[in-house]
Structures are given as structure tokens and as C-alpha cells.
Scaffold this active site. Structure first.
Site, PDB file in Angstrom:
ATOM      1  N   GLU A   1     -13.338   0.818   1.989  1.00  0.00           N
ATOM      2  CA  GLU A   1     -12.201   0.596   1.011  1.00  0.00           C
ATOM      3  C   GLU A   1     -12.172  -0.666   0.478  1.00  0.00           C
ATOM      4  OE1 GLU A   1      -8.268   2.643   1.656  1.00  0.00           O
ATOM      5  OE2 GLU A   1      -7.576   0.524   1.936  1.00  0.00           O
TER       6      GLU A   1
ATOM      7  N   HIS B   1     -12.612   6.623 -10.963  1.00  0.00           N
ATOM      8  CA  HIS B   1     -11.891   6.889 -12.095  1.00  0.00           C
ATOM      9  C   HIS B   1     -10.712   7.714 -12.059  1.00  0.00           C
ATOM     10  CE1 HIS B   1     -14.473   3.573 -13.309  1.00  0.00           C
ATOM     11  NE2 HIS B   1     -13.647   3.132 -13.855  1.00  0.00           N
TER      12      HIS B   1
ATOM     13  N   CYS C   1       0.603  -1.145  -0.057  1.00  0.00           N
ATOM     14  CA  CYS C   1       0.064   0.017  -0.069  1.00  0.00           C
ATOM     15  C   CYS C   1       0.744   1.357   0.161  1.00  0.00           C
ATOM     16  CB  CYS C   1      -0.971  -0.023   1.107  1.00  0.00           C
ATOM     17  SG  CYS C   1      -1.974  -1.275   1.184  1.00  0.00           S
TER      18      CYS C   1
END
Length: 193
Positions: free
Chosen positions: A136, A68, A23
Site C-alpha cells: 500500500e 484509477h 484513513c
């Protein structure tokens, strides 16, 4: 009473400084779910706290700003920031790292400001943002309450430090939406949606 509206978006980010190597060191994406929770002790003329249809306007557009797109922390390395901007038409520059926790705080302060300056015209009373939940992953989420959103301990978030790319802005029904939010302009809810 509390009502909840669910929104979704796809977003890419890097979360610098976190424990997980993948991450903190690799661009990756998530299919986010955002729950917006409003509360009031009153019902409007339609016997609702706040019509879900009204949330399909400014609130949805602000959340959709991240769809996006790549979320960029303004404290990241300059080379990374410039690379992301040059390789993505859709980006959001944030004054905090785009962790799930900070996303929930960002969403809270953005939507709270919008709703504060919204003139309600169908008998709504004392409608306030209760919390924002940002999922998430399927198993991990953060829930932000008012005290979290404006916490000095977590770092104050200044809305004027949030910037959206031109392509994001052009996707709004009003490309000046963010400037109007920042300026505290009044938004008037339509009588019908």
C-alpha cells in the site's frame, strides 16, 4: 520453486473503522504494488514454472480493474456509495473494507479462481498461486496465503459479491471476463504471447 510478477495500480479508498483518523474519515489514494507469486515443482517446455508473458492477460486485467478507480466497501453508508459511483466512472464494489489486508485477500481469490480454470498448453504442471503481496505504501504491505484468502476467521469472500463499473469492464479485452471467471469457464493459454 516460486516465481514472482509485479503489477502496479493507483486507487482511492476509505478504510472505515481503522485507528488512523485520516484513513477512516477521508478519501485518499495509494500507489499500490501487487506481487503475484506462483509455485510448482515442475518446469514447462520453456523450462519455466509459468511464462511471465501469460500473466499480462487475465491476471493483469483483473488487477488493472482497480487502477484509477475507487474501491468501495458495500457495507459503507449508502450516501457515500452513491456519491462515489456518481463521481467516478471507474469503481469496484467489494464485500470487504478495502484495507491492504483485504485487498491481498480479494486479489488472491480472484486470481486463484482464474488460474484454477486456466488450461495450460505448454507443459506447465501443478502451477498454483502461492501468495499475493499488496504494497500500500513504500513501507507497508500485506501478504496473503491460501489459508488467509479462504479464512472463515477473517470472513469468507464470495466472488459474486465483487462488482465492477461498466467503464472498468469495457477496458478488458473481453468485457465478459468477470462473468466467465464467476461461471468457471475454461481459459486457454495461447501457445505464444
Amino acid at each position: 520453486m516460486i516465481i514472482r510478477k509485479l503489477f502496479k495500480f493507483e486507487n482511492a479508498h476509505v478504510v472505515r473503522g481503522c485507528s488512523t483518523q485520516r484513513c477512516r474519515a477521508s478519501i485518499h489514494g495509494h500507489s499500490y504494488k501487487v506481487e503475484v507469486l506462483f509455485e510448482s515443482a515442475y518446469l514447462d517446455n520453456g523450462q519455466m514454472i509459468y511464462d511471465f508473458g501469460l500473466m499480462k492477460q487475465g491476471i493483469k486485467e483483473l488487477i488493472d480493474s482497480f487502477d484509477h478507480a475507487v474501491a468501495i466497501w458495500d457495507g459503507d453508508e449508502t450516501e457515500y456509495i452513491e456519491a462515489m459511483k456518481s463521481h467516478s466512472n471507474r469503481w469496484a464494489m467489494l464485500p470487504v473494507s478495502p484495507s491492504c489486508e483485504q485487498f491481498s485477500r480479494i486479489m488472491f481469490v480472484m486470481i486463484d479462481k482464474l488460474i484454477w480454470f486456466t488450461k495450460m498448453v505448454n507443459g506447465e504442471k501443478m502451477v498454483r498461486l502461492s501468495s499475493i503481496i499488496v504494497h500500500e505504501t513504500e513501507t507497508g504491505y500485506a501478504q496473503c496465503f491460501r489459508e488467509d484468502a479462504y479464512s472463515e476467521l477473517m470472513g469468507l469472500i464470495k466472488l459474486e459479491d465483487i462488482h465492477f463499473s461498466d467503464e472498468v469492464r469495457q477496458g478488458w479485452s473481453d468485457p465478459q471476463l468477470w462473468e466467465k471467471v464467476l461461471a468457471g469457464e475454461t481459459f486457454v493459454n495461447p501457445m505464444s504471447v
